[in-house]
Design a protein around this motif. Structure first.
Motif, PDB file in Angstrom:
ATOM      1  N   ALA A  57      -0.728  -3.472  -9.185  1.00 39.90           N
ATOM      2  CA  ALA A  57      -0.057  -3.700 -10.477  1.00 39.90           C
ATOM      3  C   ALA A  57      -0.919  -2.417 -11.380  1.00 39.90           C
ATOM      4  CB  ALA A  57      -0.541  -4.835 -11.259  1.00 39.90           C
ATOM      5  N   ASP A  58      -2.299  -2.325 -11.280  1.00 40.33           N
ATOM      6  CA  ASP A  58      -3.358  -1.160 -11.523  1.00 40.33           C
ATOM      7  C   ASP A  58      -2.594   0.263 -11.494  1.00 40.33           C
ATOM      8  OD1 ASP A  58      -5.531  -1.164 -13.197  1.00 40.33           O
ATOM      9  OD2 ASP A  58      -6.381  -0.030 -11.737  1.00 40.33           O
ATOM     10  N   LEU A  94       6.394  -1.320 -13.316  1.00 42.83           N
ATOM     11  CA  LEU A  94       6.492  -2.261 -12.439  1.00 42.83           C
ATOM     12  C   LEU A  94       7.103  -3.520 -12.970  1.00 42.83           C
ATOM     13  CD1 LEU A  94       5.319  -3.227  -9.759  1.00 42.83           C
ATOM     14  CD2 LEU A  94       3.473  -4.226 -11.045  1.00 42.83           C
ATOM     15  N   PHE A 129      -6.742   1.705  -3.709  1.00 41.46           N
ATOM     16  CA  PHE A 129      -6.072   1.891  -2.475  1.00 41.46           C
ATOM     17  C   PHE A 129      -6.895   0.801  -1.736  1.00 41.46           C
ATOM     18  CE2 PHE A 129      -4.209   6.026  -3.789  1.00 41.46           C
ATOM     19  CZ  PHE A 129      -2.718   5.289  -4.118  1.00 41.46           C
ATOM     20  N   TYR A 170      -4.268 -11.825  -3.590  1.00 44.01           N
ATOM     21  CA  TYR A 170      -4.151 -11.671  -5.076  1.00 44.01           C
ATOM     22  C   TYR A 170      -5.075 -10.467  -5.683  1.00 44.01           C
ATOM     23  CZ  TYR A 170      -2.311 -16.484  -6.093  1.00 44.01           C
ATOM     24  OH  TYR A 170      -1.490 -17.572  -5.871  1.00 44.01           O
ATOM     25  N   GLU A 171      -5.845 -10.234  -4.670  1.00 46.92           N
ATOM     26  CA  GLU A 171      -6.423  -8.735  -4.970  1.00 46.92           C
ATOM     27  C   GLU A 171      -5.669  -7.582  -4.817  1.00 46.92           C
ATOM     28  OE1 GLU A 171      -9.907  -8.575  -6.185  1.00 46.92           O
ATOM     29  OE2 GLU A 171      -9.598 -10.657  -6.308  1.00 46.92           O
ATOM     30  N   GLY A 205       1.417   0.571 -12.907  1.00 46.18           N
ATOM     31  CA  GLY A 205       1.593   0.735 -14.592  1.00 46.18           C
ATOM     32  C   GLY A 205       2.686  -0.025 -14.876  1.00 46.18           C
ATOM     33  N   VAL A 253       4.698  -7.969  -5.872  1.00 39.86           N
ATOM     34  CA  VAL A 253       3.527  -8.132  -6.573  1.00 39.86           C
ATOM     35  C   VAL A 253       4.020  -8.963  -7.826  1.00 39.86           C
ATOM     36  CG1 VAL A 253       2.279  -6.633  -5.272  1.00 39.86           C
ATOM     37  CG2 VAL A 253       3.028  -5.996  -7.559  1.00 39.86           C
ATOM     38  N   ALA A 254       5.027  -9.111  -8.447  1.00 44.27           N
ATOM     39  CA  ALA A 254       5.272  -9.676  -9.663  1.00 44.27           C
ATOM     40  C   ALA A 254       6.469 -10.875  -9.403  1.00 44.27           C
ATOM     41  CB  ALA A 254       6.037  -8.953 -10.584  1.00 44.27           C
ATOM     42  N   GLU A 266      -9.954   3.678  -5.442  1.00 47.43           N
ATOM     43  CA  GLU A 266     -10.622   2.321  -5.465  1.00 47.43           C
ATOM     44  C   GLU A 266      -9.652   1.392  -5.492  1.00 47.43           C
ATOM     45  OE1 GLU A 266     -13.813   1.962  -5.026  1.00 47.43           O
ATOM     46  OE2 GLU A 266     -14.947   3.600  -6.104  1.00 47.43           O
ATOM     47  N   LEU A 299       0.921  -1.396   0.070  1.00 51.24           N
ATOM     48  CA  LEU A 299       0.075  -0.143  -0.136  1.00 51.24           C
ATOM     49  C   LEU A 299       0.879   1.322  -0.129  1.00 51.24           C
ATOM     50  CD1 LEU A 299      -2.732   1.278   0.206  1.00 51.24           C
ATOM     51  CD2 LEU A 299      -2.806   0.808   2.703  1.00 51.24           C
ATOM     52  N   GLU A 304      -7.076 -15.328  -0.373  1.00 58.99           N
ATOM     53  CA  GLU A 304      -7.718 -14.428  -1.580  1.00 58.99           C
ATOM     54  C   GLU A 304      -7.238 -12.936  -1.656  1.00 58.99           C
ATOM     55  OE1 GLU A 304      -9.854 -15.500  -4.010  1.00 58.99           O
ATOM     56  OE2 GLU A 304      -9.994 -17.779  -3.263  1.00 58.99           O
ATOM     57  N   MET A 346      -2.380  -7.808  -5.150  1.00 62.09           N
ATOM     58  CA  MET A 346      -1.517  -7.912  -6.432  1.00 62.09           C
ATOM     59  C   MET A 346      -2.009  -7.113  -7.718  1.00 62.09           C
ATOM     60  SD  MET A 346       0.602 -11.141  -6.358  1.00 62.09           S
ATOM     61  CE  MET A 346      -0.320 -11.760  -7.498  1.00 62.09           C
ATOM     62  N   LYS A 347      -3.488  -7.397  -7.794  1.00 55.03           N
ATOM     63  CA  LYS A 347      -4.055  -6.600  -8.807  1.00 55.03           C
ATOM     64  C   LYS A 347      -3.855  -5.230  -8.864  1.00 55.03           C
ATOM     65  CE  LYS A 347      -7.813 -10.116  -9.378  1.00 55.03           C
ATOM     66  NZ  LYS A 347      -9.206 -10.552  -9.176  1.00 55.03           N
TER      67      LYS A 347
END
Lengths: 481, 481, 481, 481
Positions: free
Chosen positions: B387-388, B394, B330, B380-381, B391, B438-439, B328, B308, B377, B383-384
């Motif tokens: 990444a969002d 990353l 965050f 993974y959220e 950009g 996250v990668a 959103e 974060l 779960e 991580m998405k």
């Protein structure tokens, strides 16, 4: 003394509000099918409060009167109070399958306790004493209360003063020597007609919007008030039914909300707790949110418990309760229930006094919001899992009324049979019961009730110290020995 | 007395285990790049324990020696201990961005405290006293411990005795007068080579599988032990790097696990805490799960805090930190972090003594499991969302090593620039930092670590009283006035 | 010639089936509120088929009679036929907001065309010719058909022969010289009472279960048949309503299913298309699935289109149609709609003839199943987004019946107003409309209808060549230059 | 004639670009470990194009030269071309496990074919003829192309002209008689260094931003160009490895992107296809999106096929390939793969000519975007399922390099064994292979690559006719007979 349901019924007998449902005037609150359910539910709050098994959850001691009172009229004075309130919420939904009707009232009382205290501390002295007097009155009679919060609002892009009709937010249209006069409406008010008192409090308003900054208490059926009850399919079904036992939730029905219109309603000063002090509306709203939202989770977890139980019953009667994919469905329901409950539990335990010195305790805002957001998403997962477990009869079940004819009864009991040791009548009723929860307005209510999720998400964002997180990240990313 | 990191480093100097990574023998634990990271992390547990700001979280008082000890060697004796342990876990991952390495050891010690107590209560007296003596030894020197739990297991469809190789579960191959001899292996052992002691305990075994029911303590680098370190890409990258400052987590690196092979390792009786008592293996496993799993949530929440913070930094440097869709994102990270944390917190607070009378407290199993499932779960959220926010850079960022050449430095600082007031070097490093989380293998580790989710889901199912839920549903569905 | 809705209404006038809803005998299909809706919907299939704008979608040429017929009676003979059928499905749900009632019948005819062909090819000659004769009869009169597929099944753990009642699967209890006699029931039959013909076909049965392997055609209201209509809340609401215009879907209502009981129903041989040939039941079921399931996606996408349109309307009237989070909600609805549509579209385009030589085309099974699975999940996402957009009035709207009184009308139009240029009456009705779709049984119907998701998931697994995927993985993982 | 991989290798030998990776100058593209992989992949495009089995997928006929050419240089002239291109994409990722490197180039050529045609139609004649001449050159030699699209952009809140450095978007700094001079950079360029030609085209620019509206072709290693290769952990691992066979994707590695810096690069007029015509940049961007994005789905589905195959292998070797929860995991992977593939397939089949008359076909924009959005979400689901199937060794596997020592080999083969008939070496390698895909940057690449999801979501919103949906909803909601 904790009130009894008999006392409550007695009071209700005296209420003759101007109220409408499905195009008809309600003649008698106690017998009208659409109000009887919510009266049963409010009565249940008294019944459980008088049950020694639930004393710790359902009751508290009033610091003002020394009475044992319903916790739903209690001003939370400790973490334990906050915890017990969420247990009360889950217990009530487990016990009735619907909204207890008094939860909002409890939130309103707590919000006003804090807000009037804050005003008093700042030298605006009249409201707090008045509020405490009013509270003593509530405690002495253990009256049931409901909160009147949300005005209709009209076009959301415009502030109150730019609406095509200034009454789209409830407002003070006149201040008299003996009191004030209100005009406008409050929307989405759950069970308002079934309680003794409505606790009116404002949303957040800015300077120049003083007319909207009003908090007060209005008794059931006060002159000038009209109630328009919601009319979902299940409300219509109940209205038309000859035998409520055949409905999904026979005694308590679904959540019953209403639009409450104030046509120039007079409120005497002793019942007015804010009158134009816009500066305190933000605190009031925040207090209400902190005391209210964390109950959304346990509320939905209570529904989820019933859905889980019904699903278990139906899985057994289908013969599939040990199938691996059905077990996974059970797990989904359990996870959703307990995840939202857990967030709420933490919200209670991380609660704090607000304002400092007031003695009023509120749940932590971030975990409250989180509980609600998890409840929203969770309920849809619960619905999917329950539909998956139950199968087609969840929505294709004929009416139980068919059973009243012996020939049709024989055919239906023959062909709707599941596992042979489970009575088909019970199976039919349980399908109807589950249908009431997962093929119904419940999920939409869960999603919308308690505030727009967008605002709650933004509260979670604003309540989180991202600078501190950035500091943590920097300290490792740029770390060196 | 709480140990210091200097004492720890001193002890590590003496360890010369037979260990391999990337096809090479590790020559010096303190300088090898793949072990230095985990040693830094274990050292951090001592450093923070000596920091007065964290005393309550990081330390406890030993009831056996009266010493102030690291909480990671403490046997939880209260709800508060359970709560403090999860705060320790989040603090450690916030402070290092990786596994603290001692968490499993703490779980092992607690599991054995309960298990040996249960045996003693049943008249199997030798183990408990021995274990307490061993614990005193640990407390006196504040040694770091790691848990050795999971055997390789081979073909999962077959019990130990039907495997093509009996050693696929760690087993006792000989009982001598002075001790026992072990053969087999333990897999997925985090940081084992960086701790002083390995706490060996068994999975759940049935009658006839006595040889596998073994609990004991084995010192770092005991004779006959070989360590094979994992070799993910980031392990390889670190091994090859000339400048660890350019890596994603410079000092602490990624989670480092290893396969630990026991080739006829001798353990003297004073270090043996179970030897064939299959009846108690289920309790031991359950105790380990109850003490361990609820830490998975705070662990991932700590990572999530760093993610974060890094995301906030990068959103700012991209100029997008106020864009509605980034807010959103965050919120998604915050929700995931705090949801898993909340479940764990409740697990701690609903913890209980087990066995009764033992004085050992364990977290509630259902909320523990829930915390872990939500962590899975949630990660993974996270991580998405990260990444969002971040950009393309990353994953497309060139190496910071390019900056060592002035010409390339000029070009990269020119073209990788974001918001002009944020140094491009910091931006580059923060991209690398976030990439590391996250990668990378982090999400898969989160998913798999701590036990197969399937078994955890089934534990949630089995721990829930569905009959009670059914009773609730029946009571409303079939209710009448 | 394509039939007209007038011809259809004329035929319906002649039908006097033994049918019950809500405990009452249906007196007249055309005027009973719970059957009028499904008759309107079936009539709409004729109306659109006669509309030149929709000729390509709604009609086809019968290769047997040369007539232009409704596509819902057409045996798909090409990829284009498969594509047009899914366009028909989406057009019908867009045009009525409910199940067209004839989709299952179309699937049944196609399944029997393939199955009787396969039997003929294997030397079981009588059925195919009979079926073609029957088909010509259908085509000549353009009759509406419905499929009777699913028996009640009782305890799912037991095969038909071990049920406590052998009739829990529909079976042949007697073969006579002139025909067969059926006993049992078919469950979850949508609109069965509103069509001309019921196409009965079996599930998959094994040797020894010959009595259950029956396919045939039964006319509406045949002697011995009893229909028990479902009775959800919205069915009850409609039954009780004085003004259907105030309901969510005034003309077409909700999906109407029924339990159809066969008490010793005689079927003459010329209408029998399978009678004991268990070997062909698997083919029949597979054919039915391949022709039916891929329509679930477009069906729900059509609903989704209506939900999207209603959400847009309400967002505008709330003044929030440009808010970033509302745009994201629109995107969620669009994504769900088009994702399930896309899978179905591919299913159609990758369709194949089955059995080879039959001339009958079926959609690809994997993409069919995928379309359905995506429709299931998607519909719940659609519901969430719609609730988020609409806000509280979605479930708290009073009845439009209140507007019939001038005083109440004035109050409601004043306080339920949104953006001032949008008529409040329209706003109220649109809330009720959206409520009908997203606070209702629709999602559960979507989830369950068309077969248990578990079986569909397993069909996706079994239809995928995992060995080929393994080969691909090996070829790269073990690749060398 | 379709080019051969030998011809390609020959050309590559001649390229000596100024390129850096991990702080080092690349000396030889053919032998450097970080470029060899992408060269192998581009070579594979030639190899498969020469394989008669794949002729229809991999090749097409050039309408300009009449040659059989690689489809990756083909201007799509039909729906079939659009379909074959997506099959090519899936085939290539199935065959290499990485980005084919030429996909963007193909998109660029198609976008410029349409854009120059549009300019010519509007009377700006010079570019189209030039572009066709260039295309003939590409076709004649079957050169490999890559697209240079995205400038670094700096602070996203600011337009190009307000950036602190005007070069943060690639721009024309000089127009000469013989050509133009470019300064700036293009970021995230996959495989740019491994292709023959870079097709430069602009993002969408407004009036006043003419200097940024540039499209042209630049040969590999043109003077003034510097390539900075990405440096993820797996790039570093490969760089350091002594034996690429031990890596996750031995021959083709991971996606290799780079920052390409243009320091005053001269481009002669015959290679310039847009020079200041800002009006056409929006068309160019849209064309590029329509031709490119729908390949993201099949690309990820191809990865998903490999992940599915590897998961199957590992499930078997764990002995768990028939466990119910593992079957569900397989289904999740299959669903994700085929859902994104289906959307792309529809995008191709609903493709249209743009501009009308150009003969250039583009995929439907809405389904393209949908395919990409489904690919994004799907890939994370695939990762979860794969981790669930594989278990701990997915991330804890020691290096295969250990096997080179006989003693360590014996220990590892003993203890990492799964089902006894599956060679442990293969098992180890397959874990590493799967690790490469699901514990790696792949998901983040999938999420980010091809454009920010937010913009794609908004494209889906803008491409949907919500007014038409509103009309549908109104027609039913307000319907009457």
């Amino acid at each position: 003394m904790v009130g009894t349901k008999e006392q409550y019924f007695e009071r209700v007998k005296g209420y003759k509000p101007e109220a409408f449902v499905g195009g008809e005037r309600i003649k008698d609150l106690l017998t009208d099918p659409n109000t009887r359910t919510i009266i049963n539910t409010v009565a249940k709050t008294y019944e459980l409060a008088c049950d020694p098994r639930f004393e710790r959850i359902m009751t508290a001691e009033s610091p003002w009167t020394g009475d044992r009172i319903s916790r739903l009229n209690h001003i939370a004075g400790s973490i334990e109070d906050l915890e017990m309130r969420l247990e009360l919420t889950r217990l009530m939904t487990q016990s009735t399958g619907t909204c207890c009707g008094r939860c909002g009232g409890c939130s309103g009382l707590n919000a006003l306790a804090a807000t009037t205290y804050a005003m008093k501390k700042d030298g605006i002295g009249e409201y707090h004493g008045r509020f405490i007097d009013y509270l003593k009155f509530i405690h002495r009679h253990d009256l049931s209360c409901h909160a009147a919060t949300t005005s209709p609002k009209g076009d959301r892009t415009k502030p109150p003063s730019e609406q095509s009709d200034l009454d789209l937010h409830l407002r003070i249209i006149e201040k008299r020597r003996d009191g004030i006069v209100l005009r406008g409406a409050k929307a989405h008010q759950t069970s308002a007609i079934a309680v003794d008192e409505m606790i009116v409090y404002p949303g957040s308003f800015a300077e120049g919007e003083e007319a909207y900054a009003v908090a007060c208490a209005v008794p059931n059926g006060a002159e000038g008030i009209t109630y328009f009850l919601q009319f979902n399919s299940d409300d219509a079904e109940r209205r038309a039914s000859n035998d409520v036992a055949t409905l999904g939730n026979p005694l308590y029905g679904g959540r019953q909300t209403m639009l409450v219109v104030y046509e120039d309603v007079f409120v005497p000063w002793e019942r007015v707790f804010m009158c134009g002090e816009v500066k305190y509306t933000a605190l009031c709203l925040r207090a209400a949110r902190r005391t209210h939202i964390y109950n959304e989770g346990p509320c939905k977890a209570g529904f989820g418990d019933l859905i889980l139980g019904a699903s278990k019953f139906l899985a057994e009667s289908n013969g599939l309760d040990k199938a691996p994919h059905i077990l996974e469905d059970f797990v989904k329901i359990i996870s959703a229930n307990e995840t939202t409950y857990a967030s709420a539990w933490v919200a209670a335990h991380k609660g704090t006094e607000m304002p400092v010195g007031s003695g009023v305790f509120f749940a932590d805002e971030r975990f409250s919001v989180l509980s609600k957001l998890n409840a929203n998403e969770g309920f849809y997962e619960v619905m999917k899992a329950a539909a998956d477990i139950a199968g087609g009869l969840l929505v294709t079940m004929p009416s139980e009324m068919e059973l009243k004819d012996p020939g049709r009864r024989a055919l239906l009991l023959k062909y709707l049979k599941g596992r042979s040791d489970i009575p088909t009548e019970e199976r039919m009723r349980m399908f109807k019961f589950l249908n009431h929860f997962v093929a119904s307005p419940h999920a939409a209510q869960a999603w919308i009730g308690g505030g727009a999720p967008y605002h709650l998400r933004m509260a979670l964002y604003e309540g989180t110290d991202l600078e501190e997180k950035k500091r943590l990240a920097r300290s490792i990313a740029f770390g060196c020995e």
